[in-house]
Design a protein around this motif. Sequence first.
Motif, PDB file in Angstrom:
ATOM      1  N   UNK A 120       0.827  -1.214   0.000  1.00  0.00           N
ATOM      2  CA  UNK A 120       0.000   0.000   0.000  1.00  0.00           C
ATOM      3  C   UNK A 120       0.858   1.259   0.000  1.00  0.00           C
ATOM      4  N   UNK A 121       1.948   1.247   0.775  1.00  0.00           N
ATOM      5  CA  UNK A 121       2.834   2.417   0.818  1.00  0.00           C
ATOM      6  C   UNK A 121       3.525   2.620  -0.527  1.00  0.00           C
ATOM      7  N   UNK A 122       3.988   1.533  -1.136  1.00  0.00           N
ATOM      8  CA  UNK A 122       4.662   1.636  -2.431  1.00  0.00           C
ATOM      9  C   UNK A 122       3.691   2.048  -3.521  1.00  0.00           C
ATOM     10  N   UNK A 123       2.435   1.668  -3.364  1.00  0.00           N
ATOM     11  CA  UNK A 123       1.423   2.005  -4.376  1.00  0.00           C
ATOM     12  C   UNK A 123       1.224   3.502  -4.498  1.00  0.00           C
ATOM     13  N   UNK A 124       1.373   4.215  -3.402  1.00  0.00           N
ATOM     14  CA  UNK A 124       1.193   5.669  -3.436  1.00  0.00           C
ATOM     15  C   UNK A 124       2.208   6.367  -4.335  1.00  0.00           C
ATOM     16  N   UNK A 125       3.376   5.748  -4.507  1.00  0.00           N
ATOM     17  CA  UNK A 125       4.426   6.367  -5.324  1.00  0.00           C
ATOM     18  C   UNK A 125       4.688   5.597  -6.614  1.00  0.00           C
ATOM     19  N   UNK A 126       3.883   4.587  -6.893  1.00  0.00           N
ATOM     20  CA  UNK A 126       4.129   3.728  -8.055  1.00  0.00           C
ATOM     21  C   UNK A 126       3.848   4.453  -9.361  1.00  0.00           C
ATOM     22  N   UNK A 127       4.639   4.143 -10.368  1.00  0.00           N
ATOM     23  CA  UNK A 127       4.439   4.678 -11.718  1.00  0.00           C
ATOM     24  C   UNK A 127       3.829   3.572 -12.563  1.00  0.00           C
ATOM     25  N   UNK A 128       2.543   3.678 -12.930  1.00  0.00           N
ATOM     26  CA  UNK A 128       1.909   2.596 -13.691  1.00  0.00           C
ATOM     27  C   UNK A 128       2.615   2.292 -15.009  1.00  0.00           C
ATOM     28  N   UNK A 129       3.236   3.301 -15.604  1.00  0.00           N
ATOM     29  CA  UNK A 129       3.891   3.123 -16.899  1.00  0.00           C
ATOM     30  C   UNK A 129       5.376   2.790 -16.764  1.00  0.00           C
ATOM     31  N   UNK A 130       5.873   2.708 -15.549  1.00  0.00           N
ATOM     32  CA  UNK A 130       7.278   2.406 -15.339  1.00  0.00           C
ATOM     33  C   UNK A 130       7.590   0.944 -15.639  1.00  0.00           C
ATOM     34  N   UNK A 131       8.867   0.631 -15.814  1.00  0.00           N
ATOM     35  CA  UNK A 131       9.251  -0.764 -16.074  1.00  0.00           C
ATOM     36  C   UNK A 131       9.030  -1.637 -14.838  1.00  0.00           C
ATOM     37  N   UNK A 132       8.360  -2.751 -15.038  1.00  0.00           N
ATOM     38  CA  UNK A 132       8.120  -3.730 -13.972  1.00  0.00           C
ATOM     39  C   UNK A 132       7.469  -3.084 -12.744  1.00  0.00           C
ATOM     40  N   UNK A 133       6.350  -2.390 -12.979  1.00  0.00           N
ATOM     41  CA  UNK A 133       5.672  -1.697 -11.876  1.00  0.00           C
ATOM     42  C   UNK A 133       5.233  -2.666 -10.789  1.00  0.00           C
ATOM     43  N   UNK A 134       4.691  -3.811 -11.198  1.00  0.00           N
ATOM     44  CA  UNK A 134       4.257  -4.789 -10.203  1.00  0.00           C
ATOM     45  C   UNK A 134       5.425  -5.396  -9.446  1.00  0.00           C
ATOM     46  N   UNK A 135       6.529  -5.649 -10.162  1.00  0.00           N
ATOM     47  CA  UNK A 135       7.710  -6.208  -9.504  1.00  0.00           C
ATOM     48  C   UNK A 135       8.266  -5.283  -8.442  1.00  0.00           C
ATOM     49  N   UNK A 136       8.163  -3.976  -8.674  1.00  0.00           N
ATOM     50  CA  UNK A 136       8.642  -3.007  -7.676  1.00  0.00           C
ATOM     51  C   UNK A 136       7.798  -3.068  -6.411  1.00  0.00           C
ATOM     52  N   UNK A 137       6.488  -3.239  -6.562  1.00  0.00           N
ATOM     53  CA  UNK A 137       5.615  -3.364  -5.386  1.00  0.00           C
ATOM     54  C   UNK A 137       5.982  -4.610  -4.583  1.00  0.00           C
ATOM     55  N   UNK A 138       6.174  -5.712  -5.286  1.00  0.00           N
ATOM     56  CA  UNK A 138       6.509  -6.970  -4.620  1.00  0.00           C
ATOM     57  C   UNK A 138       7.866  -6.871  -3.936  1.00  0.00           C
ATOM     58  N   UNK A 139       8.831  -6.245  -4.596  1.00  0.00           N
ATOM     59  CA  UNK A 139      10.168  -6.105  -4.009  1.00  0.00           C
ATOM     60  C   UNK A 139      10.117  -5.315  -2.714  1.00  0.00           C
ATOM     61  N   UNK A 140       9.356  -4.213  -2.694  1.00  0.00           N
ATOM     62  CA  UNK A 140       9.236  -3.417  -1.467  1.00  0.00           C
ATOM     63  C   UNK A 140       8.632  -4.244  -0.335  1.00  0.00           C
TER      64      UNK A 140
END
Length: 247
Positions: A120-140
């Motif tokens: 949820x915290x990472x979602x606030x700063x996530x870039x939907x168009x960025x590379x591997x957006x979902x992977x960044x959420x999981x990594x955090x």
Amino acid sequence: MTWTQPGSVFARIDRGVLGPPGATRPSLTVHVGSRVVLLSPEESRRVLYGPRRDAALGAAVWRQAITESRLEPRDGDGAGRLFVVWLAIPGLYRNLHRVLRCWRRIDRADLEAEAVLAVLAALDAADPDGPDAGGCLIKDAVNRMWAYAKHVTREIPVVDIGAFAEARNATVPPEEGPRPPERWEVHITPPPRREGLYATLRFAEPRPRQDGRRTGTRLPDLVFRARRHEEADLIGTLVLRPAGGQR
């Protein structure tokens, strides 16, 4: 796909997204080039984690899910954000079980809650168009689970609350008289939040000093440390007092 335990945090999210059997479930409309694909929640997960993965379609699933969650009104029901967390859960199981194998005394529900908060915290700063957006959420979320586990293992658990009671009663001025050590009242006032997220309070003694002796073992220390850890947000105001004592 790994099954969730019935009473776990992840299982509750499952029920929140999928609803009861036969209930109408949300769908996700994704665009891949000139194609428009309508996916159910289960189909969305299969795109991301199934044996026949389509990288372009998977990126579109994350992009659309994150975009819709970011467009939700602040006073909404948070269904879009919950759906993103639900999509991320299968990517967390491997590290979740590794942490639990390394530190068996860690509560699984606490660990799952930390992972959810991280997404949820990472979602606030996530870039939907960025590379591997979902992977960044999981990594955090994975990083937060490991950090939480390492922090908790440094805590000294307190099992016998009676020891605190006896220590406190021993310091009561004579005119007040001893207070009953066997019963205690806990009053918790949570801050106003719409998310409805809950966290487990963990009580810990002060760590031993260099000379092997503990710092003061008194109730004020216990109350002061009744929070998840020092980096976490305040989850409420807690007061611990003897049953029937002065308020």
